[in-house]
Write an enzyme that holds these catalytic residues in place. Structure first.
Site, PDB file in Angstrom:
ATOM      1  CG  ASP A  28      59.136 -28.035  50.213  1.00 27.50           C
ATOM      2  OD1 ASP A  28      58.111 -27.649  50.779  1.00 27.50           O
ATOM      3  OD2 ASP A  28      59.128 -28.690  49.135  1.00 27.50           O
TER       4      ASP A  28
ATOM      5  CB  CYS B 248      49.532 -37.844  58.168  1.00 31.52           C
ATOM      6  SG  CYS B 248      50.373 -36.254  58.119  1.00 31.52           S
TER       7      CYS B 248
ATOM      8  CG  HIS C 176      51.198 -32.878  59.878  1.00 32.92           C
ATOM      9  ND1 HIS C 176      51.355 -34.051  60.608  1.00 32.92           N
ATOM     10  CD2 HIS C 176      51.865 -31.917  60.561  1.00 32.92           C
ATOM     11  CE1 HIS C 176      52.068 -33.795  61.704  1.00 32.92           C
ATOM     12  NE2 HIS C 176      52.402 -32.503  61.693  1.00 32.92           N
TER      13      HIS C 176
ATOM     14  CG  ASN D 252      49.899 -22.639  50.910  1.00 28.80           C
ATOM     15  OD1 ASN D 252      49.781 -21.437  50.747  1.00 28.80           O
ATOM     16  ND2 ASN D 252      50.895 -23.345  50.378  1.00 28.80           N
TER      17      ASN D 252
ATOM     18  CG  HIS E  49      53.091 -27.667  55.816  1.00 29.39           C
ATOM     19  ND1 HIS E  49      51.983 -28.467  55.677  1.00 29.39           N
ATOM     20  CD2 HIS E  49      53.235 -27.003  54.638  1.00 29.39           C
ATOM     21  CE1 HIS E  49      51.484 -28.307  54.466  1.00 29.39           C
ATOM     22  NE2 HIS E  49      52.220 -27.414  53.814  1.00 29.39           N
TER      23      HIS E  49
HETATM   24  P1  AMP Z   1      51.535 -27.261  50.786  1.00 30.57           P
HETATM   25  O1  AMP Z   1      51.305 -27.260  49.286  1.00 30.57           O
HETATM   26  O2  AMP Z   1      51.513 -25.909  51.421  1.00 30.57           O
HETATM   27  O3  AMP Z   1      50.633 -28.258  51.472  1.00 30.57           O
HETATM   28  O4  AMP Z   1      53.024 -27.740  50.991  1.00 30.57           O
HETATM   29  C1  AMP Z   1      53.408 -29.067  51.022  1.00 30.57           C
HETATM   30  C2  AMP Z   1      54.889 -29.062  50.804  1.00 30.57           C
HETATM   31  O5  AMP Z   1      55.411 -30.290  51.253  1.00 30.57           O
HETATM   32  C3  AMP Z   1      55.301 -28.916  49.336  1.00 30.57           C
HETATM   33  O6  AMP Z   1      56.113 -27.758  49.206  1.00 30.57           O
HETATM   34  C4  AMP Z   1      56.058 -30.198  49.046  1.00 30.57           C
HETATM   35  O7  AMP Z   1      57.164 -29.980  48.207  1.00 30.57           O
HETATM   36  C5  AMP Z   1      56.486 -30.638  50.435  1.00 30.57           C
HETATM   37  N1  AMP Z   1      56.694 -32.066  50.616  1.00 30.57           N
HETATM   38  C6  AMP Z   1      55.855 -33.073  50.271  1.00 30.57           C
HETATM   39  N2  AMP Z   1      56.379 -34.257  50.638  1.00 30.57           N
HETATM   40  C7  AMP Z   1      57.569 -33.989  51.236  1.00 30.57           C
HETATM   41  C8  AMP Z   1      58.591 -34.790  51.821  1.00 30.57           C
HETATM   42  N3  AMP Z   1      58.516 -36.114  51.867  1.00 30.57           N
HETATM   43  N4  AMP Z   1      59.696 -34.162  52.330  1.00 30.57           N
HETATM   44  C9  AMP Z   1      59.797 -32.815  52.270  1.00 30.57           C
HETATM   45  N5  AMP Z   1      58.859 -32.022  51.743  1.00 30.57           N
HETATM   46  C10 AMP Z   1      57.776 -32.582  51.216  1.00 30.57           C
HETATM   47 ZN    ZN Z   2      50.243 -35.739  60.344  1.00 35.56          ZN
END
Ligand code: AMP
Ligand code: ZN
Length: 111
Positions: free
Chosen positions: A31, A5, A95, A84, A97
């Site tokens: 993000d 993850c 995970h 989401n 968020h």
């Molecule tokens: P979701 O689509 O709701 O699952 O959101 C996942 C979010 O995580 C997206 O907005 C991505 O831009 C963000 N994301 C993915 N990898 C990283 C990372 N390494 N650091 C910061 N944000 C990330």
């Molecule tokens: Zn996790």
């Protein structure tokens, strides 16, 4: 901890990220692909795949009570929060968020 993850790796500092907030239960970081001038994610340190996985009221409280603490520090009074849940709802990282976005006008209903 889920070994593959990406957000667990951020919690464990295996992937570099600038935490904008940390306490014993949650962290927040910006993000990677911001959708607003302010866009950060609040996540529990403990791995839960999604909202459907959360097994205690305390976990909700830990995540959501961090948000006004952070926004107060950032002097943000108006913001959009998004969780989401599942692929069709736009979840790409499994995970849990909470997206917190601010600094622009947000349409409703969300797309
Ligand atoms: P979701 O689509 O709701 O699952 O959101 C996942 C979010 O995580 C997206 O907005 C991505 O831009 C963000 N994301 C993915 N990898 C990283 C990372 N390494 N650091 C910061 N944000 C990330
Ligand atoms: Zn996790």
């Amino acid at each position: 901890m889920s070994s593959d993850c990406i957000f667990c790796k951020i919690v464990n500092k295996e992937i570099p990220s600038n935490f904008i907030f940390e306490n014993d239960k949650v962290i927040a970081f910006n993000d990677l692909n911001p959708q607003a001038p302010v866009h950060f994610l609040v996540i529990p340190k403990k791995h839960y795949s999604s909202l459907n996985d959360i097994d205690s009221k305390e976990a909700f409280a830990d995540i959501f009570s961090a948000i006004p603490e952070i926004t107060k520090k950032l002097e943000i009074k108006e913001y959009r929060t998004v969780v989401n849940t599942g692929e069709s709802a736009g979840q790409t990282v499994f995970h849990i968020h909470v997206h917190v976005m601010a600094g622009r006008k947000f349409d409703w209903p969300a797309g």
